[in-house]
Design an enzyme around this catalytic site. Structure first.
Site, PDB file in Angstrom:
ATOM      1  CD  GLN A  32       5.208  15.718  42.379  1.00 26.58           C
ATOM      2  OE1 GLN A  32       5.017  16.826  42.863  1.00 26.58           O
ATOM      3  NE2 GLN A  32       4.675  15.358  41.226  1.00 26.58           N
ATOM      4  CG  HIS A  69       0.623  13.310  42.201  1.00 28.14           C
ATOM      5  ND1 HIS A  69      -0.472  13.748  41.506  1.00 28.14           N
ATOM      6  CD2 HIS A  69       1.388  14.411  42.415  1.00 28.14           C
ATOM      7  CE1 HIS A  69      -0.387  15.050  41.306  1.00 28.14           C
ATOM      8  NE2 HIS A  69       0.742  15.479  41.848  1.00 28.14           N
ATOM      9  CD  GLU A 108       5.974  14.992  36.235  1.00 33.96           C
ATOM     10  OE1 GLU A 108       4.829  15.205  35.796  1.00 33.96           O
ATOM     11  OE2 GLU A 108       6.199  14.153  37.140  1.00 33.96           O
ATOM     12  CG  HIS A 109       7.229  18.365  38.962  1.00 35.25           C
ATOM     13  ND1 HIS A 109       6.734  17.072  38.979  1.00 35.25           N
ATOM     14  CD2 HIS A 109       6.262  19.146  38.431  1.00 35.25           C
ATOM     15  CE1 HIS A 109       5.514  17.070  38.485  1.00 35.25           C
ATOM     16  NE2 HIS A 109       5.195  18.321  38.143  1.00 35.25           N
ATOM     17  CG  ASP A 133       1.185  20.121  40.842  1.00 36.29           C
ATOM     18  OD1 ASP A 133       1.836  19.872  39.807  1.00 36.29           O
ATOM     19  OD2 ASP A 133       1.333  19.479  41.904  1.00 36.29           O
ATOM     20  CG  HIS A 178      14.688  13.393  -7.562  1.00 35.96           C
ATOM     21  ND1 HIS A 178      14.248  12.103  -7.686  1.00 35.96           N
ATOM     22  CD2 HIS A 178      14.370  13.785  -6.288  1.00 35.96           C
ATOM     23  CE1 HIS A 178      13.708  11.711  -6.542  1.00 35.96           C
ATOM     24  NE2 HIS A 178      13.762  12.726  -5.675  1.00 35.96           N
TER      25      HIS A 178
END
Length: 434
Positions: A262, A265, A331-332, A365, A424
């Protein structure tokens, strides 16, 4: 590398305080808005000429037309390595299989006799899908964006990805090949905030879109924030992140490799291990330097693992570990514990959960069939990853007959009076027979 936070032997603080204690990448989107706003305004006013000048200045590519020719897209597919093509085809098949089950069906509820409400699910008409091409050309992101849009029934799909000087000013060939495999022929060689502006305002041959999805850097995210409302967006994505909840049964080689993968990235990527085992933590710390040294992007990975966004959190037990990972809302999230499936079932906040030793984030991924466009920065507390539903809008269709309206007219009259909105009530009375 991988600083430690020891939460053992004390009562864990509340969610807000706990979130503040955990490692997290800091992304100040507001700080780049001053740069992004005039750039987007320039594209709005001057269109394609502005895009050309911005691309030449920022990407070193000067092209009169940023639309990628269809023959270049087709050529990229014929020239791609067979192994990469086969991998893309398998990824597409698996992502389609999973996302096909996400399509919602219209439902009609009979509220009373003569009165129904139908919820219709209608796809967005036109979407712009952004595919990053900076530190890594994410051809897999083409699959993750395009497939759910197609399955939702989106009729018009455009892809934008940064031009590459090494490829004649076109996007990465793998990105183009993925587009070809998916039947996407509208592709633009434009990146960054200017790509989002092109999608939002239209420029050159690109017509404005209704929605933009896909990850990107802080400038892309700032442009999405700036144009939100004019266009729909999936999320304001920050740096990618992984959290691993592990006990003494986890293999430290696997854990170290997953943290490193990770961190590969981005120098801002977050890699967090939450564990009940100090022995595991020690083993991971010992293994990381050797694994980092053996991989290609060691400088980038080292920066990420040494940053304040990464670290090891020690907890007394798995119950405390679950509280920590729920506060982090990764996220993961990987679960590498005894009875991993049961532990994973107790997770409340995560973009995606990877269960057991044989389900690493790398699988998700590319080829799990799940989507890798996921909420970051703790947004998994309230947001979901990209899916078919992301491209659908629910529209309520109300149909009452005369008698059904008459039966509820008195209630409408009472509520309209309580809100001091007499017109109304009058709109209903006008339909009542004398």
């Amino acid at each position: 590398m991988l600083a430690r936070i020891d939460l053992r032997g004390s009562t864990l603080p509340g969610v807000r305080e706990l979130s503040g204690l955990l490692p997290r990448a800091g992304t100040d989107i507001d700080s780049v808005l001053a740069t992004v706003r005039p750039l987007c305004e320039d594209v709005r006013v001057r269109g394609a000429q502005a895009v050309r000048e911005i691309t030449a200045r920022l990407d070193g590519v000067d092209s009169a037309d940023f639309a990628v020719p269809v023959d270049a897209i087709e050529r990229a597919l014929t020239e791609i390595e067979p192994a990469v093509r086969a991998a893309l085809e398998e990824a597409i098949a698996r992502v389609r299989r999973v996302h096909a089950d996400q399509r919602r069906t219209d439902t009609t509820t009979q509220v009373v006799r003569g009165g129904t409400v139908t919820e219709r699910w209608v796809p967005v008409r036109r979407v712009g899908l952004y595919v990053p091409g900076g530190l890594a050309p994410l051809l897999s992101s083409v699959v993750m964006n395009v497939v759910p849009a197609q399955l939702a029934g989106v009729e018009s799909i455009a892809v934008a990805s940064p031009p590459q000087r090494d490829h004649g000013g076109l996007p990465d060939p793998g990105v183009l090949a993925a587009c070809a495999l998916l039947g996407v022929t509208e592709v633009y060689a434009v990146g960054g905030a200017q790509a989002i502006a092109v999608f939002g305002y239209g420029a050159g041959s690109c017509e404005p879109v209704d929605m933009v999805t896909g990850p990107g850097n802080v400038y892309v995210t700032a442009a999405k924030r700036l144009l939100r409302g004019l266009i729909g967006i999936d999320s304001e994505a920050g740096p990618t992140e992984v959290a691993i909840l592990a006990d003494d049964t986890a293999d430290p080689v696997h854990v170290a490799a997953d943290l490193i993968s990770q961190a590969e990235h981005d120098p801002l990527a977050g890699a967090v291990l939450v564990t009940t085992s100090e022995q595991l933590a020690d083993a991971v710390v010992d293994l990381v330097p050797g694994q980092v040294a053996a991989t290609k992007h060691s400088d980038r990975i080292t920066t990420a693992l040494e940053g304040s966004q990464s670290g090891i959190v020690l907890v007394d037990d798995l119950a405390a570990g679950l509280r920590v990972v729920d506060a982090y809302a990764a996220e993961h999230l990987e679960i590498q514990t005894r009875d991993a499936r049961q532990v994973a079932a107790r997770v409340r906040n995560a973009g995606a959960v990877f269960v057991g030793a044989w389900s690493p984030v790398s699988l998700g991924d590319y080829c799990a069939g799940s989507n890798h466009v996921l909420p970051t920065g703790g947004c998994a507390r309230h947001s979901s990853g990209l899916s078919v539903q992301s491209f659908l809008r629910g529209i309520h269709v109300v149909e009452y007959d005369e008698q059904a309206l008459a039966e509820v007219a008195g209630h409408i009259d009472a509520l309209a009076g309580a809100e001091d909105l007499p017109a109304h009530a009058a709109a209903v009375r006008a339909r009542q027979r004398a």
